[in-house]
Design an enzyme around this catalytic site. Structure first.
Site, short mmCIF file in Angstrom:
data_model
loop_
_atom_site.label_atom_id
_atom_site.label_comp_id
_atom_site.label_asym_id
_atom_site.label_seq_id
_atom_site.Cartn_x
_atom_site.Cartn_y
_atom_site.Cartn_z
N TYR A 19 -1.64 -0.72 10.90
CA TYR A 19 -1.93 -1.36 9.60
C TYR A 19 -0.76 -1.16 8.64
CZ TYR A 19 -3.64 -1.63 4.80
OH TYR A 19 -3.75 -1.89 3.45
N LYS A 24 2.20 -3.80 6.73
CA LYS A 24 2.58 -3.86 5.31
C LYS A 24 4.08 -3.65 5.16
CE LYS A 24 -1.48 -4.51 3.48
NZ LYS A 24 -1.81 -5.81 2.89
N SER A 77 0.83 -1.19 0.00
CA SER A 77 0.00 0.00 0.00
C SER A 77 0.87 1.25 0.00
CB SER A 77 -0.86 -0.03 1.26
OG SER A 77 -1.44 1.23 1.49
P1 NAD Z 1 -11.03 -6.97 1.41
O1 NAD Z 1 -11.24 -6.92 2.88
O2 NAD Z 1 -12.21 -6.82 0.54
O3 NAD Z 1 -10.30 -8.35 1.02
C1 NAD Z 1 -9.44 -9.03 1.88
C2 NAD Z 1 -9.95 -10.47 1.99
O4 NAD Z 1 -9.09 -11.23 2.83
C3 NAD Z 1 -11.36 -10.54 2.61
O5 NAD Z 1 -12.19 -11.30 1.74
C4 NAD Z 1 -11.15 -11.25 3.94
O6 NAD Z 1 -12.25 -12.04 4.29
C5 NAD Z 1 -9.89 -12.06 3.66
N1 NAD Z 1 -9.06 -12.37 4.85
C6 NAD Z 1 -8.61 -11.50 5.79
N2 NAD Z 1 -7.84 -12.16 6.67
C7 NAD Z 1 -7.79 -13.45 6.27
C8 NAD Z 1 -7.15 -14.61 6.78
N3 NAD Z 1 -6.41 -14.58 7.88
N4 NAD Z 1 -7.30 -15.78 6.09
C9 NAD Z 1 -8.05 -15.84 4.98
N5 NAD Z 1 -8.69 -14.78 4.47
C10 NAD Z 1 -8.56 -13.59 5.11
O7 NAD Z 1 -9.90 -5.92 1.05
P2 NAD Z 1 -9.37 -5.44 -0.38
O8 NAD Z 1 -9.70 -4.01 -0.53
O9 NAD Z 1 -9.76 -6.40 -1.43
O10 NAD Z 1 -7.81 -5.52 -0.10
C11 NAD Z 1 -7.01 -6.61 -0.51
C12 NAD Z 1 -5.58 -6.38 -0.05
O11 NAD Z 1 -5.10 -5.17 -0.62
C13 NAD Z 1 -5.43 -6.24 1.46
O12 NAD Z 1 -4.25 -6.91 1.86
C14 NAD Z 1 -5.30 -4.76 1.66
O13 NAD Z 1 -4.54 -4.44 2.82
C15 NAD Z 1 -4.57 -4.33 0.40
N6 NAD Z 1 -4.81 -2.92 0.05
C16 NAD Z 1 -6.08 -2.47 -0.12
C17 NAD Z 1 -6.31 -1.12 -0.41
C18 NAD Z 1 -7.72 -0.60 -0.57
O14 NAD Z 1 -7.88 0.62 -0.44
N7 NAD Z 1 -8.71 -1.42 -0.85
C19 NAD Z 1 -5.23 -0.23 -0.54
C20 NAD Z 1 -3.94 -0.74 -0.38
C21 NAD Z 1 -3.74 -2.09 -0.10
N1 UFG Z 2 -12.60 11.16 3.06
C1 UFG Z 2 -13.63 12.01 3.39
N2 UFG Z 2 -14.77 11.45 3.89
C2 UFG Z 2 -14.93 10.12 4.07
C3 UFG Z 2 -13.87 9.26 3.73
C4 UFG Z 2 -12.71 9.82 3.23
O1 UFG Z 2 -13.52 13.21 3.26
O2 UFG Z 2 -15.99 9.69 4.55
C5 UFG Z 2 -11.36 11.74 2.49
C6 UFG Z 2 -10.13 11.47 3.30
O3 UFG Z 2 -9.96 12.44 4.30
C7 UFG Z 2 -9.06 11.50 2.21
C8 UFG Z 2 -9.77 10.95 0.98
O4 UFG Z 2 -11.16 11.11 1.24
O5 UFG Z 2 -8.67 12.83 1.95
C9 UFG Z 2 -9.49 9.47 0.74
O6 UFG Z 2 -9.76 8.74 1.92
P1 UFG Z 2 -9.85 7.13 1.93
O7 UFG Z 2 -10.19 6.73 3.32
O8 UFG Z 2 -10.75 6.67 0.85
O9 UFG Z 2 -8.38 6.68 1.52
P2 UFG Z 2 -6.98 6.93 2.22
O10 UFG Z 2 -6.10 7.61 1.23
O11 UFG Z 2 -7.13 7.57 3.54
O12 UFG Z 2 -6.49 5.44 2.51
C10 UFG Z 2 -6.59 4.41 1.50
C11 UFG Z 2 -6.77 3.07 2.22
C12 UFG Z 2 -5.55 2.75 3.02
C13 UFG Z 2 -4.36 2.78 2.12
C14 UFG Z 2 -4.24 4.13 1.44
C15 UFG Z 2 -3.12 4.15 0.46
O13 UFG Z 2 -7.89 3.13 3.10
O14 UFG Z 2 -5.68 1.43 3.54
O15 UFG Z 2 -5.45 4.39 0.71
O16 UFG Z 2 -3.21 3.08 -0.41
F1 UFG Z 2 -3.26 2.56 2.87
#
Ligand code: NAD
Ligand code: UFG
Length: 344
Positions: free
Chosen positions: A150, A154, A126
């Site tokens: 978190y 990572k 991330s």
């Molecule tokens: P998500 O929660 O939809 O998917 C993660 C999946 O992993 C879920 O289905 C959950 O049930 C499963 N899971 C969690 N712990 C587990 C375990 N111990 N064993 C088996 N399954 C397990 O999240 P996502 O948005 O699809 O994110 C996927 C990955 O990408 C995550 O590792 C997250 O940290 C990373 N990531 C997501 C974002 C984002 O904004 N969505 C940004 C950066 C990184």
């Molecule tokens: N925001 C609002 N209102 C909301 C939610 C978000 O104003 O209800 C704003 C936040 O302050 C920020 C922007 O929208 O300025 C984006 O916020 P997000 O929560 O959607 O995303 P972040 O950039 O804070 O974080 C996301 C994931 C993290 C990841 C990061 C970088 O949630 O897990 O992107 O990949 F680490």
């Protein structure tokens, strides 16, 4: 022969889109998920969309016996590792849960891979590993400085994977660290998408729930940041582009000679930042729905701006994000509109 890819967290938001893209690209897919933040129905829809089956194991990656059986039963060539917990606020309240699930979960997965002599891994990292970056856009050489539990899980996993690939390490692991910026959007069918439980943490699911009438108004966290309109700026990337980056990384690992240690980080973003208010206005224009909002105080731990220098992925993987903001916002809305209660 068709290669088989293990997708951990395969029922989740990004994992389900990855399963579909892998099936469409001709791979066989085995998915494992404990469904702690997802629904098995996502994978039923993936099967429907692909017109092909995948094998699903409902289980936890910390369960060594379950993983042992999985690797014994399937000829896994590489792993895409999405399984993990991802809520920053929850990680501050329950850090041990995050270290256990994300870090120990990954160690358990790596041990099972080692026992099965599977050495290719694509890891969901991330942009949060960059912490409060000193300059924009952020390239992969920026120092790692995660500042919440978190993010630290990572960063720790990245460091651990880097150590596995040191020239002194004997095993020849081949690892892609994919640092996502802000994934949004959904498959254009509107059949799979992001389905957060409870109050959404992220901007886009909140916006779509307000547009759908499930919530009254969007809290905009701060309008006094040093950005053009004062609201936070992020690099939003369509989940289908993100998943395409995974396929490109997989192809890159497939070209490496077996046994040659390799670990490389790639940013997956568009290189373009949009503010919260730009997101709201564009969403309203593209979808013809209103998104009332209120300016609220800043949210703890938010950076003002964050966008990627994605040129390394372009040069080394031949990958660029293709979908524009209007497509991201239309696809997010189609998913929400067609599935007002997500998969439930
Ligand atoms: P998500 O929660 O939809 O998917 C993660 C999946 O992993 C879920 O289905 C959950 O049930 C499963 N899971 C969690 N712990 C587990 C375990 N111990 N064993 C088996 N399954 C397990 O999240 P996502 O948005 O699809 O994110 C996927 C990955 O990408 C995550 O590792 C997250 O940290 C990373 N990531 C997501 C974002 C984002 O904004 N969505 C940004 C950066 C990184
Ligand atoms: N925001 C609002 N209102 C909301 C939610 C978000 O104003 O209800 C704003 C936040 O302050 C920020 C922007 O929208 O300025 C984006 O916020 P997000 O929560 O959607 O995303 P972040 O950039 O804070 O974080 C996301 C994931 C993290 C990841 C990061 C970088 O949630 O897990 O992107 O990949 F680490």
């Amino acid at each position: 022969m068709t290669a088989t890819i293990l997708v951990t967290g395969g029922a989740g938001y990004i994992g389900s889109h990855a399963c579909l893209a892998l099936l469409q690209a001709g791979y066989a897919v085995v998915a494992i998920d404990n469904l702690c933040n997802s629904h098995a129905r996502a994978l039923e829809r993936v099967r429907q969309l692909a017109g092909r089956d995948l094998h699903f194991v409902q289980g936890d990656i910390r369960d060594a016996a379950a993983l042992g059986r999985l690797f014994a039963d399937h000829p896994i060539a590489a792993v895409m590792h999405f399984a993990g917990l991802k809520a920053v606020g929850e990680s501050c309240k329950k850090p041990l849960l995050y270290y256990d699930n994300n870090v120990l979960g990954t160690i358990s997965l790596l041990q099972a891979m080692e026992r099965a002599a599977v050495k290719r891994l694509i890891f969901s990292s991330s942009a949060t590993v960059y912490g409060f970056p000193e300059r924009m856009p952020i390239d992969e050489e920026a120092p790692l400085a995660a500042y919440n539990p978190y993010g630290r899980t990572k960063q720790m996993i990245e460091q651990m994977l880097g150590d596995l690939c040191l020239p002194t390490a004997q095993d020849g692991w081949q690892v892609a660290l994919l640092r996502y910026f802000n994934p949004v959007g959904a498959h254009e069918s509107g059949m799979i998408g992001e389905d957060p439980g409870g109050i959404p943490n992220n901007l886009l699911p909140y916006v779509t729930q307000v547009a759908a009438g499930r919530r009254e108004w969007l809290p905009v966290f701060g309008n006094d940041y040093p950005t053009a309109d004062g609201t936070g700026v992020r690099d939003y990337i369509h989940v289908l582009d993100l998943v395409d980056g995974h396929l490109k990384a997989l192809q890159k690992l497939e070209t490496l000679p077996e046994g040659e240690g390799f670990c490389r980080a790639w940013n997956l973003g568009t290189g373009q930042g949009y503010s919260v208010l730009e997101m709201v206005r564009t969403f309203e224009q593209v979808n013809g729905v209103a998104v009332p909002y209120r300016i609220m105080p800043r949210r703890d731990g938010d950076v003002a701006s964050c966008w990627a220098d994605a040129s390394r992925a372009k040069t080394e993987l031949g990958w660029v994000a293709k979908r524009d903001l209007a497509t991201m916002l239309a696809d997010s809305w189609r998913w929400q509109h067609n599935n007002p209660d997500g998969y439930r």
